[in-house]
Scaffold this motif. Sequence first.
Motif, PDB file in Angstrom:
ATOM      1  N   LEU A 123       0.825  -1.208   0.000  1.00  0.00           N
ATOM      2  CA  LEU A 123       0.000   0.000   0.000  1.00  0.00           C
ATOM      3  C   LEU A 123       0.864   1.264   0.000  1.00  0.00           C
ATOM      4  CD1 LEU A 123      -2.705  -1.197   2.554  1.00  0.00           C
ATOM      5  CD2 LEU A 123      -2.939  -1.016   0.070  1.00  0.00           C
ATOM      6  N   LEU A 124       1.956   1.248   0.758  1.00  0.00           N
ATOM      7  CA  LEU A 124       2.857   2.411   0.766  1.00  0.00           C
ATOM      8  C   LEU A 124       3.506   2.619  -0.597  1.00  0.00           C
ATOM      9  CD1 LEU A 124       4.639   2.180   4.248  1.00  0.00           C
ATOM     10  CD2 LEU A 124       2.924   3.834   3.504  1.00  0.00           C
ATOM     11  N   SER A 125       3.707   1.523  -1.316  1.00  0.00           N
ATOM     12  CA  SER A 125       4.258   1.636  -2.666  1.00  0.00           C
ATOM     13  C   SER A 125       3.332   2.468  -3.553  1.00  0.00           C
ATOM     14  CB  SER A 125       4.456   0.236  -3.265  1.00  0.00           C
ATOM     15  OG  SER A 125       4.766   0.317  -4.639  1.00  0.00           O
ATOM     16  N   LEU A 126       2.020   2.235  -3.413  1.00  0.00           N
ATOM     17  CA  LEU A 126       1.054   3.002  -4.207  1.00  0.00           C
ATOM     18  C   LEU A 126       1.053   4.477  -3.794  1.00  0.00           C
ATOM     19  CD1 LEU A 126      -1.885   0.437  -4.283  1.00  0.00           C
ATOM     20  CD2 LEU A 126      -0.618   1.283  -6.267  1.00  0.00           C
ATOM     21  N   ILE A 127       1.188   4.745  -2.505  1.00  0.00           N
ATOM     22  CA  ILE A 127       1.240   6.145  -2.045  1.00  0.00           C
ATOM     23  C   ILE A 127       2.503   6.825  -2.575  1.00  0.00           C
ATOM     24  CG2 ILE A 127       1.255   7.671  -0.052  1.00  0.00           C
ATOM     25  CD1 ILE A 127      -1.333   6.029  -0.458  1.00  0.00           C
ATOM     26  N   ARG A 128       3.610   6.080  -2.550  1.00  0.00           N
ATOM     27  CA  ARG A 128       4.872   6.637  -3.058  1.00  0.00           C
ATOM     28  C   ARG A 128       4.741   6.993  -4.540  1.00  0.00           C
ATOM     29  NH1 ARG A 128      10.093   5.959  -4.699  1.00  0.00           N
ATOM     30  NH2 ARG A 128      11.659   6.825  -3.278  1.00  0.00           N
ATOM     31  N   LEU A 129       4.065   6.102  -5.287  1.00  0.00           N
ATOM     32  CA  LEU A 129       3.786   6.396  -6.699  1.00  0.00           C
ATOM     33  C   LEU A 129       2.914   7.649  -6.811  1.00  0.00           C
ATOM     34  CD1 LEU A 129       3.661   5.661  -9.750  1.00  0.00           C
ATOM     35  CD2 LEU A 129       1.692   4.202  -9.200  1.00  0.00           C
ATOM     36  N   GLY A 130       1.896   7.742  -5.952  1.00  0.00           N
ATOM     37  CA  GLY A 130       1.002   8.896  -5.987  1.00  0.00           C
ATOM     38  C   GLY A 130       1.703  10.202  -5.706  1.00  0.00           C
ATOM     39  N   ILE A 182       3.789  11.140  -8.937  1.00  0.00           N
ATOM     40  CA  ILE A 182       3.025  11.634 -10.097  1.00  0.00           C
ATOM     41  C   ILE A 182       2.017  12.715  -9.681  1.00  0.00           C
ATOM     42  CG2 ILE A 182       3.327   9.520 -11.420  1.00  0.00           C
ATOM     43  CD1 ILE A 182       0.619   8.571 -10.599  1.00  0.00           C
ATOM     44  N   GLU A 183       2.199  13.224  -8.451  1.00  0.00           N
ATOM     45  CA  GLU A 183       1.470  14.394  -7.944  1.00  0.00           C
ATOM     46  C   GLU A 183      -0.033  14.173  -7.843  1.00  0.00           C
ATOM     47  OE1 GLU A 183       2.744  17.619 -10.422  1.00  0.00           O
ATOM     48  OE2 GLU A 183       4.705  17.723  -9.464  1.00  0.00           O
ATOM     49  N   ILE A 184      -0.431  12.934  -7.546  1.00  0.00           N
ATOM     50  CA  ILE A 184      -1.828  12.666  -7.214  1.00  0.00           C
ATOM     51  C   ILE A 184      -2.039  12.850  -5.714  1.00  0.00           C
ATOM     52  CG2 ILE A 184      -3.508  10.774  -6.987  1.00  0.00           C
ATOM     53  CD1 ILE A 184      -2.662   9.822  -9.754  1.00  0.00           C
ATOM     54  N   VAL A 185      -1.031  12.458  -4.930  1.00  0.00           N
ATOM     55  CA  VAL A 185      -1.074  12.623  -3.479  1.00  0.00           C
ATOM     56  C   VAL A 185      -0.338  13.906  -3.104  1.00  0.00           C
ATOM     57  CG1 VAL A 185      -0.354  11.652  -1.262  1.00  0.00           C
ATOM     58  CG2 VAL A 185      -1.203  10.140  -3.072  1.00  0.00           C
ATOM     59  N   LYS A 186      -1.016  14.779  -2.380  1.00  0.00           N
ATOM     60  CA  LYS A 186      -0.416  16.041  -1.941  1.00  0.00           C
ATOM     61  C   LYS A 186      -0.121  15.967  -0.443  1.00  0.00           C
ATOM     62  CE  LYS A 186      -1.647  17.733  -6.045  1.00  0.00           C
ATOM     63  NZ  LYS A 186      -0.674  18.008  -7.123  1.00  0.00           N
ATOM     64  N   ASN A 187       0.674  16.884   0.016  1.00  0.00           N
ATOM     65  CA  ASN A 187       0.945  17.070   1.451  1.00  0.00           C
ATOM     66  C   ASN A 187       1.615  15.865   2.118  1.00  0.00           C
ATOM     67  OD1 ASN A 187      -0.327  19.628   1.310  1.00  0.00           O
ATOM     68  ND2 ASN A 187      -2.323  18.611   1.557  1.00  0.00           N
ATOM     69  N   VAL A 188       2.282  15.032   1.343  1.00  0.00           N
ATOM     70  CA  VAL A 188       3.099  13.949   1.907  1.00  0.00           C
ATOM     71  C   VAL A 188       4.494  14.087   1.320  1.00  0.00           C
ATOM     72  CG1 VAL A 188       3.487  11.454   2.052  1.00  0.00           C
ATOM     73  CG2 VAL A 188       1.162  12.358   2.190  1.00  0.00           C
ATOM     74  N   GLU A 189       5.500  14.202   2.182  1.00  0.00           N
ATOM     75  CA  GLU A 189       6.882  14.347   1.722  1.00  0.00           C
ATOM     76  C   GLU A 189       7.481  12.977   1.425  1.00  0.00           C
ATOM     77  OE1 GLU A 189       8.455  17.143   1.093  1.00  0.00           O
ATOM     78  OE2 GLU A 189       6.713  18.332   1.690  1.00  0.00           O
ATOM     79  N   MET A 190       8.181  12.871   0.292  1.00  0.00           N
ATOM     80  CA  MET A 190       8.776  11.590  -0.104  1.00  0.00           C
ATOM     81  C   MET A 190       9.771  11.101   0.952  1.00  0.00           C
ATOM     82  SD  MET A 190       8.521   9.400  -2.569  1.00  0.00           S
ATOM     83  CE  MET A 190       8.184  10.073  -4.194  1.00  0.00           C
ATOM     84  N   ASP A 191      10.566  12.003   1.516  1.00  0.00           N
ATOM     85  CA  ASP A 191      11.550  11.575   2.528  1.00  0.00           C
ATOM     86  C   ASP A 191      10.866  10.975   3.752  1.00  0.00           C
ATOM     87  OD1 ASP A 191      13.595  12.371   0.906  1.00  0.00           O
ATOM     88  OD2 ASP A 191      13.973  14.266   1.950  1.00  0.00           O
ATOM     89  N   ASP A 192       9.757  11.590   4.178  1.00  0.00           N
ATOM     90  CA  ASP A 192       9.019  11.058   5.337  1.00  0.00           C
ATOM     91  C   ASP A 192       8.440   9.684   5.016  1.00  0.00           C
ATOM     92  OD1 ASP A 192       9.573  13.408   6.664  1.00  0.00           O
ATOM     93  OD2 ASP A 192       7.652  14.350   6.162  1.00  0.00           O
TER      94      ASP A 192
END
Length: 334
Positions: free
Chosen positions: A282-289, A292-302
């Motif tokens: 599931l985190l893999s899908l969020i990382r993809l999001g 590709i700028e579908i998911v906002k307000n989440v930092e990749m490093d975090d």
Amino acid sequence: MENQDINKNNFDNIALSSRIRLARNISEKSYPWKMDEIAGLEVAGLIRRAALEKGGLEKYGFEFKFVSEMNKDEKADLLANHLMSIDLIKNPKNGGILISGDKTVSILVNEEDHLRIQTVLPGFDLGNAWQEADTVDDLMEESVSYAFDRHYGYLTACPSNIGTGMRASVMLHLPALAFTKYIKRVFDITNTIGLTVRGLYGEGTSTEGDIYQISNQVTIGRTEADIIGDLEKITMHVMAKERQAREYLVTKQKTRTEDRIFRAMGILSNARLMSRIEGMKLLSLIRLGVDIEIVKNVEMDDLDTLTKELQSIENNDAAESAKEIAMKVREFFK
């Protein structure tokens, strides 16, 4: 150089880390699998003194520990950062590890071979990883005599490592290739040119969270530069395919892609029990999001920090582990 930097930046969210591993053995000593406990401790002592008392290696600030001296959390942390191996953990009698101060270099002692020198750098950086491993290797060789044959090269416990003794690998996050089912073609291509695709923790381990490790299979009859050059070329090709697949998902499959990503977000935000494998997927899908700028307000490093924390949790179905994972991800996304 400018174009190389542009390409590298374009792949920053795909290449997670680059690793060089050199297998070495001390001459006139039995391989670890054949040594008794006392002989193993003698070898560990030789390697420890060479690393800690050799002037040129002081800059690395190595610290030595036997496996038996490490607690469960220390082992899990080193395993998640790919500085330690599952096989070394299985040798508590005389297995040990030297870790550099910045945790980019480790020397595994009495794993399959007497020494496994490893450098792990973030992103796609095989060149610098190789330079660092080569430097540590040369400095160690000034204090210990390696088992070497002028025809076969470095002699190793497993014949598949003989020659250079080098395994070069790149850890890639390939969710779009997995999503579009193109990933099997990647496996087929790499296998035909002497490279292989492994799981998250290397040989014999499964893939988690769409993370794949591409490495060389052949270690003899070629130079280190040739091996690294081939791996760099195929890695660039695979990363370009992943980038194309991500663009396809955004332009041609946007609603379907958004649906999968936000369903994943919903589960991560509300689940009370979750296995590590499910969490990683599931985190893999969020990382993809995020990429590709579908998911906002989440930092990749975090997100990457959270992923490593999950990797350090034992992969079993015990209710306590499932509860811990669910709570950890729920807190992150609340």
